[in-house]
Structures are given as C-alpha cells and as structure tokens.
Design a protein around this motif. Structure first.
Motif, PDB file in Angstrom:
ATOM      1  N   THR A  58      42.280  30.096  54.303  1.00  0.00           N
ATOM      2  CA  THR A  58      42.200  28.698  54.710  1.00  0.00           C
ATOM      3  C   THR A  58      41.051  28.060  53.948  1.00  0.00           C
ATOM      4  O   THR A  58      40.011  28.709  53.754  1.00  0.00           O
ATOM      5  CB  THR A  58      41.944  28.568  56.217  1.00  0.00           C
ATOM      6  N   TYR A  59      41.240  26.806  53.533  1.00  0.00           N
ATOM      7  CA  TYR A  59      40.237  26.131  52.720  1.00  0.00           C
ATOM      8  C   TYR A  59      39.895  24.758  53.292  1.00  0.00           C
ATOM      9  O   TYR A  59      40.724  24.085  53.900  1.00  0.00           O
ATOM     10  CB  TYR A  59      40.743  25.943  51.295  1.00  0.00           C
ATOM     11  N   ALA A  60      38.669  24.337  53.015  1.00  0.00           N
ATOM     12  CA  ALA A  60      38.312  22.957  53.278  1.00  0.00           C
ATOM     13  C   ALA A  60      39.070  22.071  52.295  1.00  0.00           C
ATOM     14  O   ALA A  60      39.335  22.460  51.157  1.00  0.00           O
ATOM     15  CB  ALA A  60      36.804  22.771  53.105  1.00  0.00           C
ATOM     16  N   GLY A  65      42.620  23.986  46.062  1.00  0.00           N
ATOM     17  CA  GLY A  65      43.142  23.869  44.709  1.00  0.00           C
ATOM     18  C   GLY A  65      42.130  24.184  43.623  1.00  0.00           C
ATOM     19  O   GLY A  65      42.495  24.352  42.456  1.00  0.00           O
ATOM     20  N   ARG A  66      40.852  24.271  43.993  1.00  0.00           N
ATOM     21  CA  ARG A  66      39.800  24.588  43.021  1.00  0.00           C
ATOM     22  C   ARG A  66      39.137  25.934  43.321  1.00  0.00           C
ATOM     23  O   ARG A  66      38.728  26.641  42.393  1.00  0.00           O
ATOM     24  CB  ARG A  66      38.738  23.493  43.016  1.00  0.00           C
ATOM     25  N   PHE A  67      39.000  26.258  44.583  1.00  0.00           N
ATOM     26  CA  PHE A  67      38.337  27.501  44.989  1.00  0.00           C
ATOM     27  C   PHE A  67      39.367  28.498  45.498  1.00  0.00           C
ATOM     28  O   PHE A  67      40.378  28.118  46.107  1.00  0.00           O
ATOM     29  CB  PHE A  67      37.326  27.230  46.105  1.00  0.00           C
ATOM     30  N   LEU A  80      34.409  34.493  46.064  1.00  0.00           N
ATOM     31  CA  LEU A  80      34.772  33.082  46.056  1.00  0.00           C
ATOM     32  C   LEU A  80      34.787  32.638  44.596  1.00  0.00           C
ATOM     33  O   LEU A  80      33.729  32.498  43.973  1.00  0.00           O
ATOM     34  CB  LEU A  80      33.791  32.232  46.858  1.00  0.00           C
ATOM     35  N   GLN A  81      35.985  32.470  44.058  1.00  0.00           N
ATOM     36  CA  GLN A  81      36.147  31.967  42.693  1.00  0.00           C
ATOM     37  C   GLN A  81      36.142  30.450  42.752  1.00  0.00           C
ATOM     38  O   GLN A  81      36.976  29.854  43.441  1.00  0.00           O
ATOM     39  CB  GLN A  81      37.457  32.470  42.093  1.00  0.00           C
ATOM     40  N   MET A  82      35.216  29.849  42.033  1.00  0.00           N
ATOM     41  CA  MET A  82      35.059  28.401  42.064  1.00  0.00           C
ATOM     42  C   MET A  82      35.332  27.841  40.684  1.00  0.00           C
ATOM     43  O   MET A  82      34.612  28.147  39.728  1.00  0.00           O
ATOM     44  CB  MET A  82      33.638  28.041  42.524  1.00  0.00           C
TER      45      MET A  82
END
Length: 126
Positions: A58-60, A65-67, A80-82
């Motif tokens: 789950t993402y903020a 779409g970026r992390f 955490l790939q950023m």
C-alpha cells in the motif's frame, strides 16, 4: 530485542533514484508487517508505504507510481526503491515493523508499529 537499521539515504538530484534498505534483527522477520514513514523539517511524520507478511503493498498517494516497497525474508530486509524523486520527497525516512498474525494486515498509521529504526536522511536537490 528487535532492531531496525536503515541505510541508503543521501543526496540526489530531482528526477534521480535512491534505494533504501532496512535490516531487521532480533526476531523472525517473516512474522512482521513492515512500513516506511518520513518526516520533513517542520512537518509531522507521514506514511509512505507498507508491505504485509504476504507482500501486499500500500502506498501514499504522493509516492504511488514512483516508489516501490519490497521485502526479502531470506535477508531479513525491507527495501524502498524511490524513482523520479522530487524536492518534496526530502525528509528523514524511517523504517517501522510490527508483529502480525495476519498475512494481510498492512497498517498506514505510525502508532500501529512497535519498532522503529533511527532514520536515514534523503535530500533531493534541484
């Protein structure tokens, strides 16, 4: 005693990438739900991403779409790939973990986590 140690932070130009790691020791990593949070200067800590025991993520909205959050149970590590980093991603990033009986539990709130790392600074420059 459960310990979480983050690494991988640093200075990067806008549009660049970083990969954060969080190594967990002192317990059975696969029993834990893991999350990433961040805190920018003068702001409250905010949720970034979480991954359940069964790798449900789950993402903020601000990072979707970026992390990418992932886990390697053999290495007791969450990542955490950023990518496509923005100036507003500048913050101290914290890894968090909590024991869970559920394979699907993936909380987005800080108080749900019992264990925290010391944080790693991510600075995005223009």
């Amino acid at each position: 005693q459960v310990q979480l140690v983050e690494s991988g932070g640093g200075l990067v130009q806008a549009g660049g990438s970083l990969r954060l790691s969080c190594a967990v020791s002192g317990s059975t990593f696969s029993d834990y739900v893991m999350g990433w949070f961040r805190q920018a200067p003068g702001k409250e800590r905010e949720f970034v991403a979480t991954i359940s025991r069964s790798s449900i993520t789950t993402y903020a909205d601000s990072v979707k779409g970026r992390f990418t959050i992932s886990r390697d149970n053999a290495k007791n590590t969450v990542f955490l790939q950023m990518n496509s980093l923005k100036l507003e991603d500048t913050a101290v990033y914290y890894c968090a973990g909590d024991y869970s009986r559920s394979y699907y539990y993936a909380p987005r709130t800080g108080p749900a986590y019992d264990y925290w790392g010391q944080g790693t600074q991510v600075t995005v420059s223009s």
